[in-house]
Scaffold this motif. Structure first.
Motif, PDB file in Angstrom:
ATOM      1  N   ARG A  19     -10.802   5.340   7.178  1.00 20.15           N
ATOM      2  CA  ARG A  19     -11.370   5.760   5.899  1.00 20.15           C
ATOM      3  C   ARG A  19     -10.314   6.043   4.836  1.00 20.15           C
ATOM      4  N   HIS A  20      -9.060   6.158   5.226  1.00 17.40           N
ATOM      5  CA  HIS A  20      -8.005   6.526   4.284  1.00 17.40           C
ATOM      6  C   HIS A  20      -6.791   5.627   4.446  1.00 17.40           C
ATOM      7  N   LEU A  21      -6.106   5.403   3.337  1.00 20.57           N
ATOM      8  CA  LEU A  21      -4.900   4.582   3.327  1.00 20.57           C
ATOM      9  C   LEU A  21      -3.746   5.433   2.830  1.00 20.57           C
ATOM     10  N   LEU A  22      -2.667   5.448   3.588  1.00 18.84           N
ATOM     11  CA  LEU A  22      -1.466   6.196   3.231  1.00 18.84           C
ATOM     12  C   LEU A  22      -0.439   5.203   2.713  1.00 18.84           C
ATOM     13  N   GLY A  23       0.043   5.383   1.505  1.00 17.73           N
ATOM     14  CA  GLY A  23       1.069   4.520   0.930  1.00 17.73           C
ATOM     15  C   GLY A  23       2.281   5.356   0.566  1.00 17.73           C
ATOM     16  N   CYS A  24       3.462   4.764   0.654  1.00 14.42           N
ATOM     17  CA  CYS A  24       4.654   5.539   0.335  1.00 14.42           C
ATOM     18  C   CYS A  24       5.732   4.673  -0.314  1.00 14.42           C
ATOM     19  N   THR A  25       6.526   5.328  -1.128  1.00 16.68           N
ATOM     20  CA  THR A  25       7.729   4.751  -1.712  1.00 16.68           C
ATOM     21  C   THR A  25       8.870   5.559  -1.131  1.00 16.68           C
ATOM     22  N   ILE A  26       9.751   4.904  -0.364  1.00 11.85           N
ATOM     23  CA  ILE A  26      10.747   5.653   0.399  1.00 11.85           C
ATOM     24  C   ILE A  26      12.175   5.194   0.100  1.00 11.85           C
ATOM     25  N   ALA A  27      13.140   6.105   0.388  1.00 10.98           N
ATOM     26  CA  ALA A  27      14.563   5.797   0.286  1.00 10.98           C
ATOM     27  C   ALA A  27      14.967   5.156   1.599  1.00 10.98           C
ATOM     28  N   PRO A  28      15.991   4.392   1.702  1.00 12.39           N
ATOM     29  CA  PRO A  28      16.951   4.018   0.667  1.00 12.39           C
ATOM     30  C   PRO A  28      16.522   2.824  -0.164  1.00 12.39           C
ATOM     31  N   ARG A  29      15.392   2.216   0.144  1.00 11.10           N
ATOM     32  CA  ARG A  29      14.980   1.044  -0.642  1.00 11.10           C
ATOM     33  C   ARG A  29      14.752   1.400  -2.099  1.00 11.10           C
ATOM     34  N   MET A  30      14.078   2.494  -2.346  1.00 11.46           N
ATOM     35  CA  MET A  30      13.856   2.976  -3.708  1.00 11.46           C
ATOM     36  C   MET A  30      14.462   4.368  -3.818  1.00 11.46           C
ATOM     37  N   ARG A  31      15.446   4.524  -4.664  1.00  8.32           N
ATOM     38  CA  ARG A  31      16.100   5.822  -4.840  1.00  8.32           C
ATOM     39  C   ARG A  31      15.394   6.701  -5.859  1.00  8.32           C
ATOM     40  N   VAL A  32      14.448   6.141  -6.576  1.00  7.77           N
ATOM     41  CA  VAL A  32      13.724   6.911  -7.585  1.00  7.77           C
ATOM     42  C   VAL A  32      12.237   6.882  -7.269  1.00  7.77           C
ATOM     43  N   GLU A  33      11.532   7.855  -7.775  1.00  5.60           N
ATOM     44  CA  GLU A  33      10.086   7.951  -7.615  1.00  5.60           C
ATOM     45  C   GLU A  33       9.651   7.885  -6.153  1.00  5.60           C
ATOM     46  N   ASN A  34      10.380   8.552  -5.253  1.00  6.85           N
ATOM     47  CA  ASN A  34       9.943   8.618  -3.861  1.00  6.85           C
ATOM     48  C   ASN A  34       8.680   9.460  -3.813  1.00  6.85           C
ATOM     49  N   ARG A  35       7.630   8.896  -3.205  1.00 11.88           N
ATOM     50  CA  ARG A  35       6.352   9.606  -3.178  1.00 11.88           C
ATOM     51  C   ARG A  35       5.486   9.124  -2.033  1.00 11.88           C
ATOM     52  N   LEU A  36       4.457   9.895  -1.806  1.00 15.07           N
ATOM     53  CA  LEU A  36       3.466   9.592  -0.803  1.00 15.07           C
ATOM     54  C   LEU A  36       2.117   9.686  -1.503  1.00 15.07           C
TER      55      LEU A  36
END
Length: 142
Positions: A19-36
């Motif tokens: 029922r839910h999707l978890l998405g993330c922006t993670i380091a070291p690939r992205m050094r800015v706007e790391n979020r979940l």
């Protein structure tokens, strides 16, 4: 099921209940706007957590059979207002632009301006045709 746009998403995973999707922006690939970010199955964002540095995110493992399969909730769907909010990007139009330059360039191109590449054989044939057009035809009288 719905849809949503998630900029710079590095990884995503469905929850065990589906029922839910978890998405993330993670380091070291992205050094800015790391979020979940957490979305429901219709694409609505339920949660956003920002981090200085985030290296991984995942769901906790659940034993098989913890959640029963079930259909989408009756009567719950993405409204047309939400679907209509996603507009297709169009070409940039400068303020006060009349389109005169574009019209002039289009007219030049339609008038025979050559814009495509050609082979050496084609080029030689064009040069020969131009030369013949410039030279008057020689007629021999007997």
């Amino acid at each position: 099921l719905g849809q949503n746009r998630y900029e710079c998403c590095v990884d995503c995973a469905w929850s065990a209940d589906g029922r839910h999707l978890l998405g993330c922006t993670i380091a070291p690939r992205m050094r800015v706007e790391n979020r979940l970010e957490l979305f429901d199955y219709l694409g609505n964002r339920l949660l956003r957590l920002d981090f200085d540095e985030l290296y991984a995110s995942s769901w906790r493992p659940q034993p098989a059979g913890t959640y029963k399969d079930r259909p989408p909730t009756p009567g719950r769907s993405r409204s047309m207002a939400q679907v209509g909010d996603t507009k297709k990007a169009s070409a940039y139009r400068a303020p006060n632009a009349t389109g005169a330059l574009a019209a002039m360039l289009r007219a030049q191109e339609e008038g025979g301006a050559r814009t495509t590449a050609r082979t050496a054989k084609e080029h030689a044939a064009e040069v020969e045709a131009r030369r013949k057009k410039k030279e008057p035809e020689k007629q021999e009288f007997r």
